[in-house]
Scaffold this motif. Structure first.
Motif, PDB file in Angstrom:
ATOM      1  N   GLN A  64      13.910  20.411  20.205  1.00 30.54           N
ATOM      2  CA  GLN A  64      15.042  20.743  21.078  1.00 30.54           C
ATOM      3  C   GLN A  64      14.628  20.979  22.526  1.00 30.54           C
ATOM      4  OE1 GLN A  64      15.748  24.041  22.505  1.00 30.54           O
ATOM      5  NE2 GLN A  64      13.719  24.730  21.810  1.00 30.54           N
ATOM      6  N   LYS A  65      13.388  21.435  22.752  1.00 34.66           N
ATOM      7  CA  LYS A  65      12.982  21.696  24.133  1.00 34.66           C
ATOM      8  C   LYS A  65      12.963  20.410  24.958  1.00 34.66           C
ATOM      9  CE  LYS A  65       7.992  21.568  23.180  1.00 34.66           C
ATOM     10  NZ  LYS A  65       6.719  22.349  23.225  1.00 34.66           N
ATOM     11  N   HIS A  66      12.628  19.298  24.306  1.00 33.87           N
ATOM     12  CA  HIS A  66      12.643  18.013  25.014  1.00 33.87           C
ATOM     13  C   HIS A  66      14.071  17.567  25.300  1.00 33.87           C
ATOM     14  CE1 HIS A  66       8.319  17.428  24.535  1.00 33.87           C
ATOM     15  NE2 HIS A  66       8.452  17.843  23.291  1.00 33.87           N
ATOM     16  N   MET A  67      14.965  17.855  24.357  1.00 30.62           N
ATOM     17  CA  MET A  67      16.364  17.477  24.527  1.00 30.62           C
ATOM     18  C   MET A  67      17.029  18.306  25.624  1.00 30.62           C
ATOM     19  SD  MET A  67      17.453  17.148  20.516  1.00 30.62           S
ATOM     20  CE  MET A  67      16.416  16.286  19.333  1.00 30.62           C
ATOM     21  N   THR A  68      16.815  19.617  25.586  1.00 27.62           N
ATOM     22  CA  THR A  68      17.471  20.478  26.572  1.00 27.62           C
ATOM     23  C   THR A  68      16.948  20.210  27.980  1.00 27.62           C
ATOM     24  OG1 THR A  68      15.898  22.266  26.083  1.00 27.62           O
ATOM     25  CG2 THR A  68      17.987  22.284  24.899  1.00 27.62           C
ATOM     26  N   GLN A  69      15.682  19.832  28.096  1.00 26.03           N
ATOM     27  CA  GLN A  69      15.131  19.497  29.414  1.00 26.03           C
ATOM     28  C   GLN A  69      15.810  18.275  30.012  1.00 26.03           C
ATOM     29  OE1 GLN A  69      10.920  19.128  28.695  1.00 26.03           O
ATOM     30  NE2 GLN A  69      10.590  21.344  28.623  1.00 26.03           N
ATOM     31  N   GLN A  70      16.258  17.358  29.142  1.00 22.95           N
ATOM     32  CA  GLN A  70      16.938  16.154  29.618  1.00 22.95           C
ATOM     33  C   GLN A  70      18.454  16.293  29.579  1.00 22.95           C
ATOM     34  OE1 GLN A  70      15.193  12.283  28.886  1.00 22.95           O
ATOM     35  NE2 GLN A  70      13.741  13.221  27.482  1.00 22.95           N
ATOM     36  N   ASN A  71      18.915  17.428  29.047  1.00 21.64           N
ATOM     37  CA  ASN A  71      20.347  17.684  28.923  1.00 21.64           C
ATOM     38  C   ASN A  71      21.054  16.600  28.113  1.00 21.64           C
ATOM     39  OD1 ASN A  71      22.311  19.656  29.466  1.00 21.64           O
ATOM     40  ND2 ASN A  71      23.264  18.380  31.035  1.00 21.64           N
ATOM     41  N   TRP A  72      20.348  16.093  27.119  1.00 25.31           N
ATOM     42  CA  TRP A  72      20.924  15.084  26.205  1.00 25.31           C
ATOM     43  C   TRP A  72      20.097  15.068  24.940  1.00 25.31           C
ATOM     44  CZ3 TRP A  72      20.120  10.905  23.125  1.00 25.31           C
ATOM     45  CH2 TRP A  72      21.233  10.112  22.804  1.00 25.31           C
ATOM     46  N   GLY A  73      20.776  15.094  23.816  1.00 27.85           N
ATOM     47  CA  GLY A  73      20.042  15.005  22.564  1.00 27.85           C
ATOM     48  C   GLY A  73      20.958  14.877  21.369  1.00 27.85           C
ATOM     49  N   ARG A  74      20.351  14.471  20.266  1.00 32.87           N
ATOM     50  CA  ARG A  74      21.083  14.310  19.014  1.00 32.87           C
ATOM     51  C   ARG A  74      20.201  14.802  17.865  1.00 32.87           C
ATOM     52  NH1 ARG A  74      24.445  13.452  22.320  1.00 32.87           N
ATOM     53  NH2 ARG A  74      25.765  11.606  22.602  1.00 32.87           N
ATOM     54  N   ILE A  75      20.755  15.676  17.041  1.00 34.52           N
ATOM     55  CA  ILE A  75      20.087  16.093  15.811  1.00 34.52           C
ATOM     56  C   ILE A  75      21.007  15.751  14.649  1.00 34.52           C
ATOM     57  CG2 ILE A  75      19.182  18.021  14.461  1.00 34.52           C
ATOM     58  CD1 ILE A  75      18.527  19.434  17.090  1.00 34.52           C
ATOM     59  N   VAL A  76      20.462  15.075  13.661  1.00 31.05           N
ATOM     60  CA  VAL A  76      21.219  14.751  12.449  1.00 31.05           C
ATOM     61  C   VAL A  76      20.440  15.281  11.260  1.00 31.05           C
ATOM     62  CG1 VAL A  76      22.220  12.943  11.009  1.00 31.05           C
ATOM     63  CG2 VAL A  76      22.160  12.657  13.504  1.00 31.05           C
TER      64      VAL A  76
ATOM     65  N   LYS B 201      25.929  23.233  24.993  1.00 35.55           N
ATOM     66  CA  LYS B 201      25.978  23.330  26.462  1.00 35.55           C
ATOM     67  C   LYS B 201      24.840  22.581  27.136  1.00 35.55           C
ATOM     68  CE  LYS B 201      23.552  27.803  26.728  1.00 35.55           C
ATOM     69  NZ  LYS B 201      23.690  29.223  27.153  1.00 35.55           N
ATOM     70  N   PHE B 202      23.860  22.167  26.340  1.00 35.48           N
ATOM     71  CA  PHE B 202      22.744  21.393  26.880  1.00 35.48           C
ATOM     72  C   PHE B 202      22.910  19.888  26.633  1.00 35.48           C
ATOM     73  CE2 PHE B 202      20.957  25.581  25.725  1.00 35.48           C
ATOM     74  CZ  PHE B 202      20.545  25.992  26.995  1.00 35.48           C
ATOM     75  N   GLY B 203      24.096  19.495  26.231  1.00 28.40           N
ATOM     76  CA  GLY B 203      24.337  18.079  25.977  1.00 28.40           C
ATOM     77  C   GLY B 203      23.770  17.581  24.666  1.00 28.40           C
ATOM     78  N   VAL B 204      23.506  18.510  23.746  1.00 29.53           N
ATOM     79  CA  VAL B 204      22.920  18.151  22.454  1.00 29.53           C
ATOM     80  C   VAL B 204      23.976  18.316  21.363  1.00 29.53           C
ATOM     81  CG1 VAL B 204      21.118  18.676  20.764  1.00 29.53           C
ATOM     82  CG2 VAL B 204      20.648  18.930  23.226  1.00 29.53           C
TER      83      VAL B 204
ATOM     84  N   GLY C 274      25.196  25.031   7.208  1.00 33.08           N
ATOM     85  CA  GLY C 274      25.340  26.179   8.092  1.00 33.08           C
ATOM     86  C   GLY C 274      24.402  26.089   9.280  1.00 33.08           C
ATOM     87  N   PHE C 275      23.199  25.614   9.048  1.00 29.96           N
ATOM     88  CA  PHE C 275      22.216  25.410  10.111  1.00 29.96           C
ATOM     89  C   PHE C 275      22.764  24.429  11.145  1.00 29.96           C
ATOM     90  CE2 PHE C 275      18.240  23.074  11.449  1.00 29.96           C
ATOM     91  CZ  PHE C 275      17.635  24.124  12.131  1.00 29.96           C
ATOM     92  N   THR C 276      23.366  23.350  10.666  1.00 31.37           N
ATOM     93  CA  THR C 276      23.947  22.324  11.543  1.00 31.37           C
ATOM     94  C   THR C 276      25.017  22.911  12.444  1.00 31.37           C
ATOM     95  OG1 THR C 276      23.488  20.528   9.980  1.00 31.37           O
ATOM     96  CG2 THR C 276      25.290  20.184  11.546  1.00 31.37           C
ATOM     97  N   LYS C 277      25.935  23.655  11.863  1.00 34.20           N
ATOM     98  CA  LYS C 277      27.053  24.193  12.644  1.00 34.20           C
ATOM     99  C   LYS C 277      26.577  25.212  13.668  1.00 34.20           C
ATOM    100  CE  LYS C 277      30.425  23.250   9.008  1.00 34.20           C
ATOM    101  NZ  LYS C 277      31.277  22.341   9.803  1.00 34.20           N
ATOM    102  N   THR C 278      25.563  26.000  13.309  1.00 35.14           N
ATOM    103  CA  THR C 278      25.043  26.987  14.246  1.00 35.14           C
ATOM    104  C   THR C 278      24.320  26.330  15.412  1.00 35.14           C
ATOM    105  OG1 THR C 278      24.847  28.619  12.483  1.00 35.14           O
ATOM    106  CG2 THR C 278      23.547  29.005  14.473  1.00 35.14           C
ATOM    107  N   LEU C 279      23.483  25.325  15.121  1.00 31.48           N
ATOM    108  CA  LEU C 279      22.795  24.632  16.202  1.00 31.48           C
ATOM    109  C   LEU C 279      23.784  23.915  17.113  1.00 31.48           C
ATOM    110  CD1 LEU C 279      19.508  23.072  14.791  1.00 31.48           C
ATOM    111  CD2 LEU C 279      19.974  25.377  15.630  1.00 31.48           C
ATOM    112  N   ALA C 280      24.861  23.398  16.558  1.00 34.44           N
ATOM    113  CA  ALA C 280      25.873  22.735  17.381  1.00 34.44           C
ATOM    114  C   ALA C 280      26.455  23.713  18.403  1.00 34.44           C
ATOM    115  CB  ALA C 280      26.980  22.160  16.499  1.00 34.44           C
ATOM    116  N   ILE C 281      26.654  24.952  17.988  1.00 30.39           N
ATOM    117  CA  ILE C 281      27.178  25.979  18.893  1.00 30.39           C
ATOM    118  C   ILE C 281      26.146  26.335  19.960  1.00 30.39           C
ATOM    119  CG2 ILE C 281      27.916  28.393  19.028  1.00 30.39           C
ATOM    120  CD1 ILE C 281      29.051  28.002  16.139  1.00 30.39           C
ATOM    121  N   GLU C 282      24.900  26.506  19.540  1.00 33.93           N
ATOM    122  CA  GLU C 282      23.861  26.943  20.472  1.00 33.93           C
ATOM    123  C   GLU C 282      23.456  25.867  21.473  1.00 33.93           C
ATOM    124  OE1 GLU C 282      20.461  28.565  18.505  1.00 33.93           O
ATOM    125  OE2 GLU C 282      21.599  30.114  17.437  1.00 33.93           O
ATOM    126  N   LEU C 283      23.410  24.616  21.026  1.00 37.82           N
ATOM    127  CA  LEU C 283      22.837  23.557  21.857  1.00 37.82           C
ATOM    128  C   LEU C 283      23.866  22.696  22.585  1.00 37.82           C
ATOM    129  CD1 LEU C 283      19.988  22.347  19.462  1.00 37.82           C
ATOM    130  CD2 LEU C 283      19.809  23.918  21.403  1.00 37.82           C
TER     131      LEU C 283
END
Length: 253
Positions: free
Chosen positions: A126-138, A174-177, A163-172
């Motif tokens: 995620q640190k690489h994704m948030t640095q670019q403000n774009w990412g996808r986790i499946v 705003k970073f375009g992830v 549950g992990f998926t839904k929580t990460l969606a909330i947290e990430l």
């Protein structure tokens, strides 16, 4: 979003089955792909096949439940291919048994690969994704998350991933992830073949019985899952996040 976020994907459990199909599909979509698995020979061979077809890929051997190994693997991907902006958490194992026969090792092994592994991989990537403000986790869940006899460990792990998926969606978000989960039904893979062997049923009969219970009257193929992953990591799915998509040939497992 950066002007041009790197198109680098990591797929865990990519040595065979769904993971291998997802890696091949993402490579055909134009991603550089890192195939991660415990089986070094398998991912090296898959990566070589992608390269020979004109893509860009590497194989990396890693135990996804080992924090140091995960961090090292993600760093290797960033160094060799570029910053990863797509992560597909597909690595998984089964240790099926009825509750009264299930050992602590059966439980812990499944939790470590599915839940701990997805957590460690997501944290590292995620640190690489948030640095670019774009990412996808499946994340790969399963219809077993709804409950399945003889799979208390696997069903719990796959439900936990939702549950992990839904929580990460909330947290990430705003970073375009975006973060989503796919819950496959019966997919024809080495894993389902092993299940048929374990219960003493020829695989063709096992598949035929499964297909009879599926509304579209066939079992799934790894390519069915790869196609949904392809959509979820695309720009067309930028407003889809925190969802669990059941890919099972009908509304039920």
């Amino acid at each position: 979003m950066t002007d041009s976020p790197s198109r680098v994907a990591i797929v865990t459990g990519a040595g065979r089955g769904i993971g291998a199909a997802v890696a091949a599909r993402l490579a055909s979509d134009g991603f550089s792909v890192a195939l991660l698995d415990l089986a070094a020979d398998a991912v090296d061979a898959r990566a070589e096949a992608i390269t020979e077809a004109g893509g860009r890929a590497i194989g990396v051997s890693v135990d996804v439940s080992d924090a140091d190994a995960v961090d090292a693997a993600v760093n290797t991907v960033a160094e060799r291919l570029g910053a990863p902006t797509v992560l597909v958490n597909n690595a998984g194992i089964t240790r099926d048994n009825l509750l009264f026969k299930m050992t602590e090792s059966d439980w812990d092994s499944v939790m470590n690969v599915h839940l701990r592994g997805s957590f460690l991989m997501s944290r590292a990537a995620q640190k690489h994704m948030t640095q670019q403000n774009w990412g996808r986790i499946v994340n790969l869940s399963s219809t077993s998350a709804l409950g399945n006899r003889g799979q208390a460990n696997y069903a719990t792990a796959k439900a936990g991933l939702q549950g992990f998926t839904k929580t990460l969606a909330i947290e990430l978000g705003k970073f375009g992830v975006t973060v989503n989960a796919i819950a496959p039904g019966f997919i024809e893979t080495e894993m389902t073949a092993a299940t048929a062997e374990r219960v003493g049923v020829p695989f063709e009969e096992f598949k035929k019985a499964a297909a009879a219970e599926i509304p579209v009257r066939r079992v799934g193929q790894p390519s069915d899952i790869a196609g949904v992953v392809s959509f979820l990591v695309s720009d067309d799915a930028s407003f889809v996040s925190g969802q669990v998509i059941y890919v099972a040939g009908g509304p039920k497992a």
